[in-house]
Design a protein around this motif. Structure first.
Motif, PDB file in Angstrom:
ATOM      1  N   ASN A 197      29.539 -27.616 -33.131  1.00  0.00           N
ATOM      2  CA  ASN A 197      30.219 -27.581 -31.841  1.00  0.00           C
ATOM      3  C   ASN A 197      31.569 -28.275 -31.900  1.00  0.00           C
ATOM      4  OD1 ASN A 197      30.139 -26.641 -29.289  1.00  0.00           O
ATOM      5  ND2 ASN A 197      29.153 -28.462 -28.436  1.00  0.00           N
ATOM      6  N   ARG A 210      34.097 -26.251 -33.952  1.00  0.00           N
ATOM      7  CA  ARG A 210      34.675 -25.124 -33.217  1.00  0.00           C
ATOM      8  C   ARG A 210      35.763 -25.599 -32.257  1.00  0.00           C
ATOM      9  NH1 ARG A 210      29.101 -22.421 -31.923  1.00  0.00           N
ATOM     10  NH2 ARG A 210      28.918 -20.960 -33.637  1.00  0.00           N
ATOM     11  N   THR A 211      35.424 -26.675 -31.542  1.00  0.00           N
ATOM     12  CA  THR A 211      36.369 -27.188 -30.561  1.00  0.00           C
ATOM     13  C   THR A 211      37.659 -27.632 -31.231  1.00  0.00           C
ATOM     14  OG1 THR A 211      34.453 -27.990 -29.347  1.00  0.00           O
ATOM     15  CG2 THR A 211      36.587 -28.798 -28.653  1.00  0.00           C
ATOM     16  N   SER A 213      42.265 -18.859 -25.174  1.00  0.00           N
ATOM     17  CA  SER A 213      41.505 -17.646 -24.850  1.00  0.00           C
ATOM     18  C   SER A 213      41.660 -16.676 -26.003  1.00  0.00           C
ATOM     19  CB  SER A 213      42.034 -17.010 -23.567  1.00  0.00           C
ATOM     20  OG  SER A 213      43.293 -16.444 -23.816  1.00  0.00           O
ATOM     21  N   LYS A 255      34.151 -27.079 -23.766  1.00  0.00           N
ATOM     22  CA  LYS A 255      33.366 -25.854 -23.727  1.00  0.00           C
ATOM     23  C   LYS A 255      34.298 -24.677 -23.992  1.00  0.00           C
ATOM     24  CE  LYS A 255      29.401 -24.135 -21.292  1.00  0.00           C
ATOM     25  NZ  LYS A 255      29.500 -22.727 -21.581  1.00  0.00           N
ATOM     26  N   GLY A 258      35.198 -20.755 -24.478  1.00  0.00           N
ATOM     27  CA  GLY A 258      34.707 -19.492 -23.966  1.00  0.00           C
ATOM     28  C   GLY A 258      34.003 -18.712 -25.062  1.00  0.00           C
ATOM     29  N   ARG A 259      33.140 -17.828 -24.622  1.00  0.00           N
ATOM     30  CA  ARG A 259      32.402 -17.029 -25.589  1.00  0.00           C
ATOM     31  C   ARG A 259      33.345 -16.188 -26.438  1.00  0.00           C
ATOM     32  NH1 ARG A 259      27.201 -16.821 -25.882  1.00  0.00           N
ATOM     33  NH2 ARG A 259      25.958 -17.757 -24.247  1.00  0.00           N
ATOM     34  N   ASP A 260      34.408 -15.668 -25.800  1.00  0.00           N
ATOM     35  CA  ASP A 260      35.324 -14.813 -26.541  1.00  0.00           C
ATOM     36  C   ASP A 260      36.022 -15.596 -27.648  1.00  0.00           C
ATOM     37  OD1 ASP A 260      36.448 -16.345 -24.624  1.00  0.00           O
ATOM     38  OD2 ASP A 260      37.969 -14.899 -23.986  1.00  0.00           O
ATOM     39  N   GLN A 271      34.887 -18.324 -29.147  1.00  0.00           N
ATOM     40  CA  GLN A 271      33.900 -18.604 -30.197  1.00  0.00           C
ATOM     41  C   GLN A 271      33.701 -17.383 -31.074  1.00  0.00           C
ATOM     42  OE1 GLN A 271      30.178 -20.344 -29.437  1.00  0.00           O
ATOM     43  NE2 GLN A 271      30.954 -21.920 -28.066  1.00  0.00           N
ATOM     44  N   ALA A 272      33.644 -16.225 -30.428  1.00  0.00           N
ATOM     45  CA  ALA A 272      33.414 -14.993 -31.191  1.00  0.00           C
ATOM     46  C   ALA A 272      34.573 -14.733 -32.148  1.00  0.00           C
ATOM     47  CB  ALA A 272      33.247 -13.822 -30.226  1.00  0.00           C
ATOM     48  N   ARG A 273      35.797 -14.965 -31.653  1.00  0.00           N
ATOM     49  CA  ARG A 273      36.957 -14.714 -32.516  1.00  0.00           C
ATOM     50  C   ARG A 273      37.023 -15.712 -33.661  1.00  0.00           C
ATOM     51  NH1 ARG A 273      40.846 -10.895 -31.443  1.00  0.00           N
ATOM     52  NH2 ARG A 273      41.340 -11.448 -33.581  1.00  0.00           N
TER      53      ARG A 273
END
Lengths: 182, 132
Positions: free
Chosen positions: A149, A152-153, A163, B87, B89-91, B93-95
């Motif tokens: 986790n 990733r962050t 985004s 946190k 976003g799912r997008d 994380q997916a990328r």
């Protein structure tokens, strides 16, 4: 050293991902291949301690990781005086393998703390479960989860990603694309 | 004693009893504050009457909208800003996962270099010789 045909096949099948893991650990193809070779030698010398039926690649990953850790500790002591030079050489290495498009990503990955990086790769790329990754790293499942986790962050921060749209073409390319579309 | 409401209890007209009934019981304080003097005025109290203004009581004024406590406002805003990167976003994380796997698979797709297949074969053949 008797070796089953099935064991030989399993070891050979694990080599590609073992290499990929080694490269992402040390960021240097030559060193990674040496690491894989030493891992294979060790593994085959101790093939008796492999329990048939268990996950061969997880076993090999464990050996590789432990070997890398002990070697890394030794090396860090050696290169401590020429830290800057060493970092430079590490930075220039990723160009040796792969395309330029991933360079930024690799550099960001290289900036992560070692434990977070390996957790992220084991779970995110090698396809191990959290439980298997915990077994390889010799820590609790929760620890792996939080490392993944955090990795990733941190990666998103380093890449300035907020985004999914921030991925892909860089600013100039996007500008060209936008102007060309109109 | 008979009244139009009926018989009153005998102690009602006695001064001591009357005082006892009227007096509110309050916890003893050395020096009653101005506020308590107002709240619990006793019979012989001739102190000046104080209004809410003198006592420092203010009405609960409503603050103009958008001008709430600035400290509070920045606190919540910075909290939000801190919470955001925690946190993904799912997008996103997916990328990230896609890029990670693409980088990884690039090496995996190179297959087994001869160096390693040779090594394994060599070890195996030497192992066979040893065991024979």
């Amino acid at each position: 050293m008797p070796m089953d045909e099935s064991v030989r096949k399993a070891v050979l099948a694990a080599v590609p991902s073992l290499r990929a893991f080694a490269i992402s650990l040390c960021g240097n193809v030559d060193r990674a291949d040496d690491l894989v070779q030493e891992t294979l030698l060790r593994a085959l010398a101790n093939i008796d301690s492999f329990q048939p039926g268990t996950n061969m690649s997880a076993w090999l990953f464990t050996i590789l990781r432990n070997h890398f850790r002990s070697e890394y500790r030794k090396r860090r002591r050696e290169v401590e005086d020429s830290e800057g030079h060493h970092a430079e050489s590490l930075k220039s290495q990723p160009d040796q393998y792969g395309h330029v498009e991933f360079r930024e990503f690799r550099e960001a990955l290289a900036q992560l703390p070692a434990d977070q990086r390996e957790a992220l790769i084991l779970v995110g790329a090698s396809g191990f479960s959290y439980e298997e990754a915990a077994g390889i790293c010799g820590c609790a499942v929760g620890t792996i989860k939080s490392r993944v986790n955090r990795a990733r962050t941190r990666l998103a921060e380093l890449l300035h990603v907020n985004s999914a749209e921030d991925f892909g073409p860089d600013e100039t390319t996007r500008a060209v694309l936008a102007s060309g579309g109109e | 004693m008979r009244t139009k409401f009926g018989l009153r209890p005998p102690y009602y007209d006695q001064p001591v009893a009357r005082q006892r009934y009227r007096r509110k019981k309050v916890p003893f304080r050395e020096e009653p504050s101005a506020q308590s003097r107002v709240l619990h005025r006793t019979k012989g109290d001739t102190g000046a009457r104080l209004g809410p203004r003198q006592l420092g009581w203010t009405m609960n004024e409503r603050k103009p909208a958008g001008q709430q406590n600035p400290m509070e406002a920045t606190a919540t805003r910075s909290k939000k800003a801190n919470a955001k990167p925690a946190k993904l976003g799912r997008d996103v994380q997916a990328r990230l996962g896609q890029q990670l796997r693409a980088m990884y698979d690039e090496v995996v797709n190179q297959g087994v270099p001869d160096r390693f297949s040779d090594l394994i074969n060599r070890l195996e053949s030497s192992g066979k010789k040893d065991s024979q």
